[in-house]
Scaffold this active site. Structure first.
Site, mmCIF file in Angstrom:
data_model
loop_
_atom_site.group_PDB
_atom_site.id
_atom_site.type_symbol
_atom_site.label_atom_id
_atom_site.label_comp_id
_atom_site.label_asym_id
_atom_site.label_seq_id
_atom_site.Cartn_x
_atom_site.Cartn_y
_atom_site.Cartn_z
ATOM 1 N N SER A 126 5.423 5.049 -2.307
ATOM 2 C CA SER A 126 6.559 5.236 -3.688
ATOM 3 C C SER A 126 5.895 5.745 -4.832
ATOM 4 O O SER A 126 4.552 5.686 -4.903
ATOM 5 C CB SER A 126 6.855 3.527 -3.808
ATOM 6 O OG SER A 126 6.067 2.822 -4.339
ATOM 7 N N ASP A 127 6.753 6.052 -5.793
ATOM 8 C CA ASP A 127 6.360 6.266 -7.088
ATOM 9 C C ASP A 127 6.007 4.859 -7.902
ATOM 10 O O ASP A 127 6.566 3.736 -7.334
ATOM 11 C CB ASP A 127 7.349 7.303 -8.233
ATOM 12 C CG ASP A 127 6.884 7.947 -9.166
ATOM 13 O OD1 ASP A 127 5.606 7.375 -9.516
ATOM 14 O OD2 ASP A 127 7.373 8.715 -9.490
ATOM 15 N N TRP A 128 5.487 4.917 -8.888
ATOM 16 C CA TRP A 128 4.772 3.620 -9.257
ATOM 17 C C TRP A 128 6.277 3.024 -10.319
ATOM 18 O O TRP A 128 6.852 3.481 -11.059
ATOM 19 C CB TRP A 128 3.681 3.863 -10.342
ATOM 20 C CG TRP A 128 2.394 3.787 -9.934
ATOM 21 C CD1 TRP A 128 1.284 2.979 -10.331
ATOM 22 C CD2 TRP A 128 1.920 4.447 -8.834
ATOM 23 N NE1 TRP A 128 0.361 3.143 -9.530
ATOM 24 C CE2 TRP A 128 0.712 4.091 -8.318
ATOM 25 C CE3 TRP A 128 2.471 5.466 -7.536
ATOM 26 C CZ2 TRP A 128 -0.165 4.500 -7.327
ATOM 27 C CZ3 TRP A 128 1.692 5.997 -6.965
ATOM 28 C CH2 TRP A 128 0.463 5.729 -6.512
ATOM 29 N N GLY A 129 6.712 1.904 -9.613
ATOM 30 C CA GLY A 129 7.768 1.216 -10.126
ATOM 31 C C GLY A 129 9.170 1.683 -9.701
ATOM 32 O O GLY A 129 10.261 1.496 -10.155
ATOM 33 N N ALA A 130 9.012 2.464 -8.022
ATOM 34 C CA ALA A 130 10.273 3.168 -7.948
ATOM 35 C C ALA A 130 10.877 2.394 -6.455
ATOM 36 O O ALA A 130 11.712 2.670 -5.741
ATOM 37 C CB ALA A 130 9.979 4.370 -7.302
#
Length: 761
Positions: free
Chosen positions: A289-293
């Site tokens: 994942s992207d960071w916070g996704a």
């Protein structure tokens, strides 16, 4: 076109893992079936003879459930309390399994160098490359490989083994905040360049991602927006860029995006992750994942997400105890968890990381050598847009040169965000932001590469001076009588926010007008993250697009102005004449986000911004395709760029039938050595007829020298994507084509008579 002729890291590992083939043969059939990807992923047969897959599976079967779960969610070091003893302040950290020699993953942002935003690691510098657009403007996959290899080597020396690199999102809007990180508007160019860069990174036995999957095309509302586009259009544009880059570069990991795509979050999007990536493209690596996704446990895991990154930035740790509980309840199968871990291990093995562990302590780095890579990239990617009366190169007899604006006395501008590199030499100018999402990790930053100092070195007998340009009248007075007046103009862009417009900020248009009025030999050097409006264009003698030129940008600009370097960059994106020529004149949601940010600056409670759709009505007609379709005349077309010499094309030969091969001669018809980047365009598409870049190659030529170039065309570039089939289809027929210096330049014209062609997705 040229691509780096390097064996893939996966192939190198395959040659060394014959023992794994024997291991695979010993596995019981039932056990083997459980090691294969789950529903909607790659079928059993696709992995049956893959020794890397078998080796990964053998490790998975030795791991406990707790060890597996630990490898499926990563920490965000700035927010991790307490921090593991061996954690480095950086983007991410995933503990390994020492008893099985499964490595800890140390992750760093790395689009333009080993990042160190706001100096998390005090005193740790790295080589700062020019922006991604500057790299794309070289039209040289070889340079993409070399720069990727340099970043990978520095990362490894700093003990990192996963780089969050490989940005390949297409430029759909000129104001988008992260355009400068990416590789332009064309899927073939972006895919080839990204693939070569990823190859270079992974040649160091470390992991590169490719990101952000997919159509993460604006920063405004990036956590809530819903990108809406039809499947065929998406397959023929953004997804084709990813597909080409994945085939060329074989990245060990794919990073999914923040935004929604047609109603589902990027990191729980079954269509993108399971159906396209893992089934259609048979991708064996892992999706992080992207960071916070991340927004869920069960849905995300079943939709194809393999690893939660930067868990502290999500609402909860979805892939920790929550995932373990979902397995206990039968909501997520043990086979799916095994598949998640196996895919991570596949990337770790295929890149050679597991057999070539990164050093425990930092190693020496030859920064002087690496600086030459950065400078070469800046020189080969700078684009000369205008050169009236052969104003450039400036004669060595010049006695007075005046530089104006943009802190050109001390440095060159850098783009902002997670790609920000704390460059060797330092940051002479750093300006904090006063609000907005970017403020927590972004500063407006200049690299310490002084154009003033470099131009003084190039012209030791001239008077070279600088004025800050804050007052146009003072600047106009300073440039009177100079042999050359150089205005350094800037337009800063960053991750986490889009630009309010593509007009130059802070009264720079008036400054350029004043300087041009006072000196007919006025030149503008643009340090921008993309195109800008140029209302003063007719009044200046020259324009050099330097992009964000990296830590040796001052030296690169000086070399081009003096003639020590012949400019050869070509635009990787169309420069519009006016903002309303683009499909969207401004960012959807921008006004709402700006109002929220203003309220917060005033100490009021506001936001967050609510979700909203962004309709990509242009579909696959991105960039130059859009301009051709709408019959719009841009300020500067895709592929455009001038040189201090001239080039001619002759003797076109079209070999058609089952495939398309086009060859022709290119000659340096001028008096100095230089490099050209001829381009092949073909008009195709039954579903939607569009002009398409089908081939390109950078070639260096001495005066009078001729070389013959040959382009073998990937039929997918010309084909329609048929969702009913499903797959690619190219009808038999006659297709017009031309070879030229840029889009819309039919220097040589012809037709290709092609047989029908089709293939699966």
């Amino acid at each position: 076109m040229t691509t780096a002729a390097q064996p893939s890291s996966a192939l190198r590992i395959l040659r060394r893992t014959s023992a794994a083939v024997a291991l695979l043969a010993l596995l019981p059939a039932a056990s083997l079936a459980q090691t294969m990807p789950t529903k909607d992923s790659a079928p059993l047969a696709a992995r049956a003879n893959d020794p890397v897959w078998a080796r990964a599976d053998a490790l998975v079967r030795q791991m406990t459930l707790d060890e597996k779960i630990t490898y499926l969610h990563g920490l965000f070091p700035p927010n991790t309390k307490p921090a593991p003893a061996d954690m480095i302040p950086s983007a991410g950290y995933v503990p390994g399994v020492p008893r099985l020699k499964i490595p800890t993953l140390r992750e760093s942002d790395a689009s333009l160098g080993v990042a160190n935003q706001v100096e998390q690691r005090k005193g740790d510098t790295a080589t700062a490359l020019p922006s991604g657009l500057a790299l794309a403007a070289t039209f040289e996959p070889k340079l993409a490989y070399e720069s990727g290899a340099m970043i990978g080597a520095e990362a490894r020396a700093k003990t990192f083994n996963v780089l969050l690199a490989g940005g390949v999102n297409l430029t759909r809007d000129p104001w988008a905040g992260r355009n400068f990180e990416y590789l332009g508007e064309d899927p073939l160019l972006a895919g080839e360049m990204a693939g070569a860069s990823i190859q270079g990174v992974q040649s160091n036995h470390i992991v590169s991602t490719i990101k952000h999957f997919a159509i993460n095309s604006q920063e405004t509302g990036r956590h809530v927006m819903d990108a809406r586009i039809g499947e065929a259009d998406l397959r023929e544009s953004d997804l084709l860029a990813f597909q080409i880059a994945i085939e060329k570069g074989q990245p060990a990991s794919v990073m999914c995006a923040y935004n929604k795509i047609n109603g589902d979050w990027g990191c729980e999007n079954d269509f993108l992750l399971n159906k396209v990536l893992k089934r259609d493209w048979n991708y064996p690596g892992w999706v992080m994942s992207d960071w916070g996704a991340v927004h869920s446990t069960t849905k995300a895991a079943l939709a194809g997400l393999d690893q939660q990154s930067g868990q502290e930035l999500d609402k909860q740790i979805y892939f920790g105890d929550d995932l373990k509980a979902a397995v206990a309840k039968g909501e997520v199968s043990q086979a799916r968890v095994d598949d998640m871990v196996r895919r991570i291990l596949y990337g770790v093995i295929a890149t050679g990381l597991i057999d070539n562990p990164t050093p425990v302590e930092a190693q020496p780095i030859d920064y002087a050598r690496n600086a030459k890579v950065a400078q070469s990239l800046a020189e080969r990617g700078a684009v000369l847009l205008k050169n009236d009366r052969d104003l450039l190169p400036l004669a060595k007899t010049a006695k007075k040169i005046v530089l104006v604006g943009a802190h050109a006395d001390v440095g060159v501008l850098s783009g902002g965000g997670s790609s920000q590199v704390r460059s060797v030499g330092g940051a002479p100018v750093e300006i904090p932001l006063n609000g907005g999402e970017a403020a927590s990790f972004v500063r407006v930053t200049w690299h310490a590469s002084s154009p003033l100092k470099a131009i003084k070195a190039a012209y030791p007998n001239a008077e070279v001076s600088y004025v800050d340009g804050k007052d146009p009248a003072t600047a106009a007075a300073a440039v009177k009588g100079a042999d050359l007046a150089i205005v350094f103009a800037w337009h800063w862009q960053t991750e986490a926010q889009d630009a309010p417009s593509i007009a130059l900020p802070e009264n720079q248009d008036a400054l350029i007008d004043a300087v041009a009025g006072a000196n007919k030999n006025s030149l503008v050097v643009l340090e921008t993250g993309g195109p800008v409006l140029m209302p003063w264009l007719d009044r200046v003698g020259g324009v050099l697009q330097a992009w964000y030129p990296g830590q040796r940008g001052g030296e690169a600009v000086a070399g081009i102005l003096s003639g020590a370097v012949n400019p050869s960059g070509r635009l990787p994106m169309t420069f519009p004449r006016t903002e309303d020529q683009a499909p969207r004149a401004s960012a959807p949601g921008y006004a709402e986000q700006a109002a929220i940010d203003d309220a917060r600056r005033a100490g009021k409670e506001a936001g967050p911004i609510k979700g909203f759709p962004v309709e990509y009505g242009e579909g696959a007609a991105v960039g130059y395709r859009w301009f051709a379709e709408q019959k719009l005349q841009p300020l500067y077309p895709f592929g455009y760029g001038l040189s201090y010499t001239s080039f001619g094309y002759k003797n076109l030969k079209v070999e058609d039938g089952d495939g398309l091969k086009v060859s022709f001669d290119v000659t340096n018809t001028g008096k100095v050595a230089g490099a050209d980047a001829p381009q092949l365009y073909v008009t195709a598409g039954k579903r939607k007829s569009m002009v398409r870049l089908a081939g390109f190659q950078k070639v260096d030529l001495k005066p009078g020298e001729t070389k013959r170039l040959t382009f073998s065309v990937d039929p997918r570039v010309l084909a329609d994507y048929d969702t009913a089939k499903p797959g690619w289809t190219l009808p038999a027929g006659s297709y017009p084509l031309y070879v030229g210096a840029h889009a819309g330049d039919p220097a040589l014209t012809g037709f290709a008579k092609l047989k029908a062609w089709s293939r699966k997705p």
